[in-house]
Design a protein around this motif. Structure first.
Motif, PDB file in Angstrom:
ATOM      1  N   ASP A 104       0.813  -1.224   0.000  1.00  0.00           N
ATOM      2  CA  ASP A 104       0.000   0.000   0.000  1.00  0.00           C
ATOM      3  C   ASP A 104       0.848   1.277   0.000  1.00  0.00           C
ATOM      4  N   TYR A 105       2.070   1.198   0.484  1.00  0.00           N
ATOM      5  CA  TYR A 105       2.829   2.435   0.723  1.00  0.00           C
ATOM      6  C   TYR A 105       3.078   3.236  -0.557  1.00  0.00           C
ATOM      7  N   ASN A 106       3.382   2.521  -1.660  1.00  0.00           N
ATOM      8  CA  ASN A 106       3.649   3.250  -2.906  1.00  0.00           C
ATOM      9  C   ASN A 106       2.420   3.328  -3.803  1.00  0.00           C
ATOM     10  N   SER A 138       4.801   2.254  16.598  1.00  0.00           N
ATOM     11  CA  SER A 138       5.499   2.807  15.443  1.00  0.00           C
ATOM     12  C   SER A 138       6.026   1.625  14.644  1.00  0.00           C
ATOM     13  N   THR A 139       7.245   1.692  14.152  1.00  0.00           N
ATOM     14  CA  THR A 139       7.791   0.606  13.324  1.00  0.00           C
ATOM     15  C   THR A 139       9.318   0.674  13.249  1.00  0.00           C
ATOM     16  N   CYS A 140       9.939  -0.475  13.001  1.00  0.00           N
ATOM     17  CA  CYS A 140      11.384  -0.496  12.722  1.00  0.00           C
ATOM     18  C   CYS A 140      11.683   0.220  11.409  1.00  0.00           C
ATOM     19  N   GLU A 141      10.643   0.413  10.570  1.00  0.00           N
ATOM     20  CA  GLU A 141      10.902   1.084   9.286  1.00  0.00           C
ATOM     21  C   GLU A 141      11.323   2.536   9.465  1.00  0.00           C
ATOM     22  N   VAL A 142      11.146   3.107  10.668  1.00  0.00           N
ATOM     23  CA  VAL A 142      11.581   4.503  10.846  1.00  0.00           C
ATOM     24  C   VAL A 142      13.097   4.629  10.688  1.00  0.00           C
ATOM     25  N   SER A 184       6.579   6.589   2.402  1.00  0.00           N
ATOM     26  CA  SER A 184       5.459   7.381   2.941  1.00  0.00           C
ATOM     27  C   SER A 184       5.082   6.871   4.334  1.00  0.00           C
ATOM     28  N   TYR A 185       5.085   5.573   4.511  1.00  0.00           N
ATOM     29  CA  TYR A 185       4.706   4.956   5.796  1.00  0.00           C
ATOM     30  C   TYR A 185       5.740   5.296   6.879  1.00  0.00           C
ATOM     31  N   ALA A 186       7.007   5.046   6.580  1.00  0.00           N
ATOM     32  CA  ALA A 186       8.070   5.266   7.578  1.00  0.00           C
ATOM     33  C   ALA A 186       8.115   6.732   7.988  1.00  0.00           C
ATOM     34  N   LEU A 250       7.455 -19.633  -4.510  1.00  0.00           N
ATOM     35  CA  LEU A 250       7.500 -18.399  -3.717  1.00  0.00           C
ATOM     36  C   LEU A 250       8.177 -17.321  -4.559  1.00  0.00           C
ATOM     37  N   LYS A 251       7.616 -16.109  -4.513  1.00  0.00           N
ATOM     38  CA  LYS A 251       8.174 -15.030  -5.336  1.00  0.00           C
ATOM     39  C   LYS A 251       9.205 -14.242  -4.542  1.00  0.00           C
ATOM     40  N   LEU A 252      10.432 -14.226  -5.004  1.00  0.00           N
ATOM     41  CA  LEU A 252      11.489 -13.483  -4.308  1.00  0.00           C
ATOM     42  C   LEU A 252      11.678 -12.136  -4.998  1.00  0.00           C
ATOM     43  N   GLN A 259      17.554  -8.348   4.059  1.00  0.00           N
ATOM     44  CA  GLN A 259      17.635  -9.135   5.294  1.00  0.00           C
ATOM     45  C   GLN A 259      16.625  -8.629   6.315  1.00  0.00           C
ATOM     46  N   ARG A 260      16.077  -9.556   7.090  1.00  0.00           N
ATOM     47  CA  ARG A 260      15.135  -9.221   8.148  1.00  0.00           C
ATOM     48  C   ARG A 260      15.428 -10.089   9.370  1.00  0.00           C
ATOM     49  N   THR A 261      15.048  -9.568  10.541  1.00  0.00           N
ATOM     50  CA  THR A 261      15.032 -10.405  11.741  1.00  0.00           C
ATOM     51  C   THR A 261      13.561 -10.605  12.094  1.00  0.00           C
ATOM     52  N   ASP A 336      10.717   0.623  -2.708  1.00  0.00           N
ATOM     53  CA  ASP A 336      12.122   0.625  -2.309  1.00  0.00           C
ATOM     54  C   ASP A 336      12.187  -0.298  -1.109  1.00  0.00           C
ATOM     55  N   ASP A 337      13.360  -0.597  -0.586  1.00  0.00           N
ATOM     56  CA  ASP A 337      13.395  -1.590   0.488  1.00  0.00           C
ATOM     57  C   ASP A 337      14.410  -1.231   1.563  1.00  0.00           C
ATOM     58  N   SER A 338      14.139  -1.709   2.775  1.00  0.00           N
ATOM     59  CA  SER A 338      15.127  -1.664   3.854  1.00  0.00           C
ATOM     60  C   SER A 338      16.083  -2.818   3.587  1.00  0.00           C
TER      61      SER A 338
HETATM   62  O1  LIG Z   1       6.014 -12.378  -1.751  1.00  0.00           O
HETATM   63  C1  LIG Z   1       6.885 -11.636  -1.250  1.00  0.00           C
HETATM   64  C2  LIG Z   1       6.597 -10.623  -0.271  1.00  0.00           C
HETATM   65  C3  LIG Z   1       7.627  -9.871   0.229  1.00  0.00           C
HETATM   66  N1  LIG Z   1       8.913 -10.072  -0.184  1.00  0.00           N
HETATM   67  C4  LIG Z   1      10.033  -9.296   0.404  1.00  0.00           C
HETATM   68  O2  LIG Z   1      10.109  -9.689   1.779  1.00  0.00           O
HETATM   69  C5  LIG Z   1      10.601  -8.595   2.569  1.00  0.00           C
HETATM   70  C6  LIG Z   1       9.706  -8.390   3.765  1.00  0.00           C
HETATM   71  O3  LIG Z   1       8.459  -7.943   3.327  1.00  0.00           O
HETATM   72  P1  LIG Z   1       7.211  -7.623   4.300  1.00  0.00           P
HETATM   73  O4  LIG Z   1       6.005  -7.606   3.433  1.00  0.00           O
HETATM   74  O5  LIG Z   1       7.166  -8.532   5.441  1.00  0.00           O
HETATM   75  O6  LIG Z   1       7.467  -6.146   4.791  1.00  0.00           O
HETATM   76  P2  LIG Z   1       8.740  -5.353   5.291  1.00  0.00           P
HETATM   77  O7  LIG Z   1       9.563  -6.154   6.224  1.00  0.00           O
HETATM   78  O8  LIG Z   1       9.450  -4.790   4.123  1.00  0.00           O
HETATM   79  O9  LIG Z   1       8.011  -4.170   6.030  1.00  0.00           O
HETATM   80  C7  LIG Z   1       7.219  -4.410   7.185  1.00  0.00           C
HETATM   81  O10 LIG Z   1       8.036  -4.055   8.220  1.00  0.00           O
HETATM   82  C8  LIG Z   1       7.575  -3.614   9.431  1.00  0.00           C
HETATM   83  C9  LIG Z   1       6.188  -3.030   9.482  1.00  0.00           C
HETATM   84  O11 LIG Z   1       6.190  -1.673   9.734  1.00  0.00           O
HETATM   85  C10 LIG Z   1       5.290  -3.364   8.391  1.00  0.00           C
HETATM   86  O12 LIG Z   1       4.532  -4.453   8.806  1.00  0.00           O
HETATM   87  C11 LIG Z   1       5.955  -3.581   7.076  1.00  0.00           C
HETATM   88  O13 LIG Z   1       6.249  -2.304   6.581  1.00  0.00           O
HETATM   89  C12 LIG Z   1      10.757  -7.418   1.610  1.00  0.00           C
HETATM   90  O14 LIG Z   1      12.089  -7.369   1.175  1.00  0.00           O
HETATM   91  C13 LIG Z   1       9.864  -7.784   0.443  1.00  0.00           C
HETATM   92  O15 LIG Z   1      10.292  -7.214  -0.767  1.00  0.00           O
HETATM   93  C14 LIG Z   1       9.192 -11.050  -1.151  1.00  0.00           C
HETATM   94  O16 LIG Z   1      10.356 -11.238  -1.556  1.00  0.00           O
HETATM   95  N2  LIG Z   1       8.165 -11.789  -1.646  1.00  0.00           N
END
Ligand SMILES: O=c1ccn([C@@H]2O[C@H](COP(=O)(O)OP(=O)(O)O[C@H]3OC[C@@H](O)[C@H](O)[C@H]3O)[C@@H](O)[C@H]2O)c(=O)[nH]1
Ligand SMILES: NC(=O)c1ccc[n+]([C@@H]2O[C@H](COP(=O)([O-])OP(=O)(O)OC[C@H]3O[C@@H](n4cnc5c(N)ncnc54)[C@H](O)[C@@H]3O)[C@@H](O)[C@H]2O)c1
Length: 469
Positions: A104-106, A138-142, A184-186, A250-252, A259-261, A336-338
């Protein structure tokens, strides 16, 4: 169970309070309500536009011991004069309401900004004016992107935690350019954090700000075409669960290199409970809540989910379990991405002594077991379901079900009942296998066909109305 002998971290007895929880019907809200009802004597005024995810806590026929401690108020905080009164009735307000799915953000940046900033303004104002404590989500996205991501790719400094670990009181907020509307969200979340912080500094608002780092678990978002619109794009856990249920790759996005934790929702809820019940230690603080030990690339997450799903479903792995898609194709222009999100845990450790416990494998195992039990029956109606296990299920139910196999919308119509049933059944552990089949695979009557037509005409409105009823 609720007990009068409960004490806080400093050994003081915890007094029962009333909590005004805004967004209580969502993923985090539903887990928090469950915890508050089953383990504390606190009261909850649960505010949301939807309540499907907390229905099991509200239904009077279940005669819960907490029936008189939770009250649902269906309202949209954008336009409801009851909001201030409800905040006044409570000792503490927790604001979870937000649009928080990256798709939704973009694509809906105005709704995203309004939801995360403008709509939260009255909540902050009413808390401040009425001297009520506020816990705001809030969010880690800040934090946006890491400093390290701007270093040359081969710079050894990229390995130095000083360039990527995210600290509440030190790290900068680094967003992309304005046309990268992902931010926009962050940015809206950052501004509401600054406003709350300023209310604290100038007007004495008692606040706590929570920055969740990818909390995941059962009930997160929706499965497109089953309990949400088929064209909807939820967060990654639900996207990958959907692919696994449908036996699709699965779509990457952009190769899944980000990277995420990930932290288990039940661990994270423990942290929120500590904040609720230890105001003296939590007020005035911003807390990262995540699990720094559960870091993976999105590709690794996909691989792990695939392995876990094989284990919990008994279905074989696809020959091609993942495919790459560009972010533009998946999310559209302006995404865009974190790059990397590791929470520093010093402040939450020091103030609340909280640590996450659950490994990524374990949390995926319990979550995917839930997804499989909740959704696999509805999934029987999906075109791409091809395993012998599911073929058997289809044969067994052919006489009962005349839904067109493969029509996702039809799958959705069948799945709606399943969801409503599935959530409460999982909590109450009621319902035999044969009862499940009857409820999910019944032949469509006139109402089902009307429902399906309504769904196909306006999927978003259909689910909105369905949830309203
Ligand atoms: O099918 C998919 C969905 C997502 N992704 C990727 O997986 C990653 C994580 O995506 P998520 O949809 O879980 O969202 P993000 O981690 O980017 O953001 C989230 O972070 C914290 C909160 O504020 C929000 O819930 C959301 O913004 C991103 O890199 C995204 O591009 C894929 O590769 N394939
Ligand atoms: N889940 C995570 O990992 C995560 C990560 C970072 C931040 N957060 C933040 O935590 C909060 C809760 O997230 P969640 O994962 O439970 O999301 P969710 O979408 O499941 O829950 C949000 C709830 O708020 C409700 N809501 C939205 N706008 C409303 C309005 N105008 N009036 C009344 N209700 C409204 C929605 O109906 C929904 O039930 C959000 O603020 C989100 O930004 C969550």
């Amino acid at each position: 169970m609720a007990s009068s002998a409960r004490v806080d971290l400093d050994g003081n007895p915890i007094k029962p309070i009333t909590i005004c929880m805004i967004g209580a019907g969502g993923f985090i809200g539903s887990h928090l309500c469950e915890k508050l009802m089953s383990e504390t004597p606190h009261k909850v005024l649960a505010l949301d536009v939807y309540n499907d995810k907390i229905k099991h806590l509200l239904e009077p026929e279940n005669a819960h011991p907490w029936s008189d401690r939770i009250q649902f108020h269906r309202l949209n905080i954008k336009q409801d004069s009851r909001l201030e009164g409800l905040i006044k009735m409570a000792d503490l307000t927790i604001n979870l309401a937000a649009i928080c799915t990256p798709a939704d953000y973009n694509t809906r940046p105005l709704d995203t900004i309004y939801s995360n900033f403008i709509d939260a303004l009255p909540v902050v104002k009413y808390c401040s004016e009425n001297n009520k404590r506020l816990i705001h989500f809030s969010t880690c996205e800040v934090y946006g992107k890491t400093i390290g991501s701007y270093l040359p790719k081969d710079s050894p400094l990229r390995q130095d935690p000083a360039y990527y670990v995210l600290k509440e009181d030190e790290s900068p907020c680094i967003f992309g350019s304005i046309e990268k509307q992902r931010w926009s969200y962050a940015c809206a979340k950052q501004l509401i954090e600054r406003l709350i912080y300023a209310e604290g500094a100038e007007n004495g608002l008692e606040f706590t700000i929570v920055r969740p780092f990818n909390w995941i678990g059962p009930r997160m978002d929706f499965i497109p075409g089953i309990d949400g619109p088929s064209e909807g794009v939820p967060r990654v856990l639900a996207c990958f669960s959907n692919n696994l249920l449908r036996r699709e790759p699965l779509k990457l996005v952009d190769g899944g290199q980000s990277q995420r934790t990930f932290v288990y929702i039940k661990d994270a809820i423990e942290a929120v409970m500590l904040m609720i019940e230890n105001p003296a230690r939590a007020n005035g603080h911003i807390f990262n809540v995540g699990n720094p030990n559960n870091e993976v690339t999105v590709r690794q997450l996909g691989e792990m989910m695939t392995e876990v799903y094989v284990k919990v479903s008994g279905e074989p792995k696809l020959e091609t379990p993942t495919i790459d898609v560009s972010s533009q194709e998946f999310y559209g222009v302006g995404y865009d991405d974190s790059d990397k999100r590791i929470p520093d845990m010093t402040i939450i450790n020091k103030q609340l002594g909280w640590n996450p416990k659950t490994s990524l494998w374990d949390l995926l195992e319990s979550t995917l077991t839930y997804q499989h039990r909740t959704y696999a029956e509805a999934d029987c109606n999906m075109e791409s379901k091809q395993s012998s296990e599911s073929s058997k299920k289809k044969e067994g139910s052919e006489n009962e079900s005349s839904y067109s196999v493969g029509a996702i919308a039809a799958g959705a119509a069948a799945g709606i009942g399943l969801l409503a049933w599935g959530l409460s059944a999982l909590v109450s552990s009621a319902g035999s296998e044969s009862e499940r089949k009857k409820k999910t695979m019944k032949a469509p009557g006139k109402d089902d066909i009307i429902q399906r037509e309504e769904f196909e005409r306006d999927p978003k409105g259909y689910f909105r109305d369905l949830r309203k009823n």
